[in-house]
Design a protein around this motif. Structure first.
Motif, PDB file in Angstrom:
ATOM      1  N   ALA A 292       0.840  -1.210   0.000  1.00  0.00           N
ATOM      2  CA  ALA A 292       0.000   0.000   0.000  1.00  0.00           C
ATOM      3  C   ALA A 292       0.874   1.259   0.000  1.00  0.00           C
ATOM      4  O   ALA A 292       0.524   2.272  -0.613  1.00  0.00           O
ATOM      5  N   HIS A 293       2.017   1.185   0.669  1.00  0.00           N
ATOM      6  CA  HIS A 293       2.932   2.332   0.675  1.00  0.00           C
ATOM      7  C   HIS A 293       3.655   2.486  -0.663  1.00  0.00           C
ATOM      8  O   HIS A 293       4.066   3.591  -1.020  1.00  0.00           O
ATOM      9  N   ALA A 316      -3.927   9.406   4.243  1.00  0.00           N
ATOM     10  CA  ALA A 316      -4.434   8.029   4.130  1.00  0.00           C
ATOM     11  C   ALA A 316      -4.956   7.720   2.733  1.00  0.00           C
ATOM     12  O   ALA A 316      -4.867   6.581   2.268  1.00  0.00           O
ATOM     13  N   SER A 317      -5.490   8.714   2.049  1.00  0.00           N
ATOM     14  CA  SER A 317      -6.045   8.470   0.712  1.00  0.00           C
ATOM     15  C   SER A 317      -4.983   7.945  -0.253  1.00  0.00           C
ATOM     16  O   SER A 317      -5.313   7.227  -1.197  1.00  0.00           O
ATOM     17  N   PHE A 319      -2.867   5.698   0.234  1.00  0.00           N
ATOM     18  CA  PHE A 319      -2.670   4.248   0.377  1.00  0.00           C
ATOM     19  C   PHE A 319      -3.762   3.442  -0.320  1.00  0.00           C
ATOM     20  O   PHE A 319      -3.629   2.243  -0.521  1.00  0.00           O
ATOM     21  N   SER A 320      -4.849   4.118  -0.638  1.00  0.00           N
ATOM     22  CA  SER A 320      -6.072   3.417  -1.026  1.00  0.00           C
ATOM     23  C   SER A 320      -6.207   3.257  -2.531  1.00  0.00           C
ATOM     24  O   SER A 320      -5.786   4.103  -3.308  1.00  0.00           O
TER      25      SER A 320
ATOM     26  N   LEU B 132     -10.825   7.467   8.937  1.00  0.00           N
ATOM     27  CA  LEU B 132      -9.405   7.137   8.751  1.00  0.00           C
ATOM     28  C   LEU B 132      -9.171   5.639   8.944  1.00  0.00           C
ATOM     29  O   LEU B 132      -8.483   4.988   8.161  1.00  0.00           O
ATOM     30  N   ALA B 135     -10.499   3.645   6.042  1.00  0.00           N
ATOM     31  CA  ALA B 135      -9.664   3.774   4.837  1.00  0.00           C
ATOM     32  C   ALA B 135      -8.382   2.957   4.954  1.00  0.00           C
ATOM     33  O   ALA B 135      -8.003   2.248   4.016  1.00  0.00           O
ATOM     34  N   ILE B 136      -7.705   3.036   6.098  1.00  0.00           N
ATOM     35  CA  ILE B 136      -6.434   2.296   6.203  1.00  0.00           C
ATOM     36  C   ILE B 136      -6.675   0.794   6.328  1.00  0.00           C
ATOM     37  O   ILE B 136      -5.899   0.005   5.807  1.00  0.00           O
ATOM     38  N   ALA B 139      -7.086  -0.395   2.887  1.00  0.00           N
ATOM     39  CA  ALA B 139      -5.858  -0.308   2.087  1.00  0.00           C
ATOM     40  C   ALA B 139      -4.821  -1.339   2.536  1.00  0.00           C
ATOM     41  O   ALA B 139      -4.096  -1.887   1.719  1.00  0.00           O
ATOM     42  N   PHE B 140      -4.750  -1.584   3.841  1.00  0.00           N
ATOM     43  CA  PHE B 140      -3.683  -2.443   4.372  1.00  0.00           C
ATOM     44  C   PHE B 140      -4.075  -3.922   4.436  1.00  0.00           C
ATOM     45  O   PHE B 140      -3.213  -4.786   4.592  1.00  0.00           O
ATOM     46  N   LEU B 312      -8.847  12.177   5.461  1.00  0.00           N
ATOM     47  CA  LEU B 312      -8.141  11.251   4.567  1.00  0.00           C
ATOM     48  C   LEU B 312      -7.130  11.968   3.681  1.00  0.00           C
ATOM     49  O   LEU B 312      -6.291  11.335   3.049  1.00  0.00           O
TER      50      LEU B 312
END
Lengths: 332, 332
Positions: A292-293, A316-317, A319-320, B132, B135-136, B139-140, B312
């Motif tokens: 994700a990073h 955070a956006s 990463f998505s 937040l 979202a993470i 993503a993670f 985000l």
């Protein structure tokens, strides 16, 4: 939109996890793997190029990576490898020697800035997600101090670093170390006490050790219990078992942890936040966060940003996989 | 460094929480309060200017705010007030009508961009911290769906919106509504089932109602149980109690919640993340998050960024009082 070309550097447990994770991230493609032992890796990896790590001209030309995910270790690999790779390509790594993160950040920042590349350092679940949770807990609950615990479940969490430390002892054939959180310490935080802990107040350490033929149990036990930093500060138990039992009962890489922070709002109203995660596979969890990073680092690079970043520097956006409108509709 | 001058718009529970929170954030100062009823506010607030909300020329000149924290309601106040204020000053608000957040975002973005101001919308703990975390988690943990539950403790969580809805019913003198999470629903997520829920599968609703003299219990119970959106989809219990009992047993604004997400990494290894928060005072919790975002909005504005933002879109470091070096040393 062209897919993000990811290059994996180092094919251990985390590297293998990155291969799996990329399959679940449709905006990415595995461009290839570079390794110190490409011939060994090629025995199991046949669908992408595997190249020697020390030939940057070759892998830059053949793999054309947008980002390199550095899967080496924090002790010996990354301090040297990180700044070297940042000269060639955008990077993501999981450097996890907490006390040396500031120093590593500055080394990576200098290398990446000089080359005009973008480097995200020290991500995974701790450092990484836990760092984010510590920072927001402190910001959103003024005066709160964030605490991290590991191994809350009955089996505890496997510590790779401590297992490695056990295996360096002469006479030890194999070993695994499980960390256990001390529940009473967690209760103190939930009660709002904001306690001051020594390391040994928060965790105990449970060692499962397979001996070499004829090894001295007592001497090895003493060596373990007195090992500075790793075991000396902790209540540690040492169990000698057979290789068969170790392989059967203590296999895999489970780990889990929690970040807690407690404080007060207004006139004595309690405020408590807890982030808890449980991973069937610690290296695969790290791999997913790294991937994700990798998305974030490519976005930052495309915006023309260079230098080193941590999870605390990235919205955070980034990463998505979701678009801005999807995030507004589904995450907010 | 000059302190950030914060103006509070609307002096209800959240506004009072912002006053308290600013005292714990040494980089900020309360510049003043604007209200629709300044004379009422002046009865309790004597240490800062209190001005009429509809005189922007006066409060811009007298208070010189760097940021306005809009503490009005999402139903009637913010949709109109938000874009108006964004013309004059950087803003932060807690607009929490989830389904209308995209629409509100675009209205705020247009107003703020046109004026060259910065606006952070829809923050607090949900939307806000929970957004937040959703979202993470997504993503993670690729493929994971994030779920939110409220009222996990024995008393449940006070819902202001549902309490207000009860009080609109003729014959109801006072009322409070506590939301309870259904534990079995949470277990399903922890088991990795990724279930599809109807609203009534996740929460139950418990109403404590004080009747006007001579009101019709049965008719009011029927009205509550059939209220669309608010109570009809849920298992709802209605308890008629005295004003004394309501005031004694169900006072304050406690609330709590959890965001859970489960998925799989690699070859069937489970991955589970949970963010849990518990607040003695819901409006004070919201206020603290708003204040941390006021810091972020001023930093974004000083970088020349304008338009609307959500949590985000903002790096975690922007919320923190810590310097870059402190974050690297203490949070990473």
């Amino acid at each position: 939109m062209e897919k993000i070309r990811v290059m994996i550097v180092g094919y251990g447990n985390v590297g293998r996890g990155v291969v799996e994770s990329i399959k679940r991230n449709p905006d990415m493609v595995l461009a290839g793997i570079v390794s110190r032992s490409p011939e060994r890796v090629k025995k199991t990896v046949t669908d992408v190029p595997v190249l020697p790590v020390n030939e940057p001209d070759v892998w830059m030309k053949e793999l054309r990576p947008d980002v390199a995910i550095l899967c080496g270790g924090s002790k010996d690999d990354l301090p040297k490898q990180g700044p070297e790779f940042a000269r060639y390509v955008n990077t993501v790594d999981s450097f996890d020697n907490h006390s040396r993160i500031p120093e590593y950040f500055h080394a990576m920042d200098e290398a990446a800035q000089k080359a005009g590349h973008t480097a995200v350092i020290s991500t995974g679940w701790d450092p990484g997600i836990f760092s984010l949770q510590r920072a927001i807990a402190g910001a959103f609950i003024p005066g709160a101090h964030a605490y991290g615990f590991y191994g809350l479940g009955p089996k505890g969490g496997l510590s790779m670093g401590h297992s490695d430390a056990l295996r360096t002892i002469p006479g030890v054939k194999d070993a695994r170390q499980f960390t256990h959180a001390i529940p009473e310490a967690i209760d103190k935080i939930r009660n709002g006490e904001n306690p001051v802990f020594e390391p040994g107040d928060m965790h105990t350490r449970e060692c499962f050790v397979v001996l070499e033929e004829g090894a001295d149990k007592e001497a090895i036990t003493k060596t373990i219990l007195e090992m500075p930093g790793y075991f000396a500060p902790y209540k540690t138990t040492v169990n000698f078992i057979s290789q068969e039992e170790l392989d059967a009962k203590y296999k895999g890489f489970p780990h889990d942890g929690i970040v807690l922070a407690a404080g007060v709002t207004g006139n004595g109203n309690t405020a408590l936040s807890e982030y808890r995660c449980q991973w069937g596979s610690n290296p695969e969890a790290t791999a997913n966060v790294l991937v994700a990073h990798a998305r974030a680092v490519v976005r930052l690079a495309r915006e023309g940003k260079s230098g080193a970043f941590t999870i605390l520097d990235i919205p955070a956006s980034y990463f998505s996989l979701m678009t801005k409108e999807e995030l507004l509709a589904h995450c907010m």
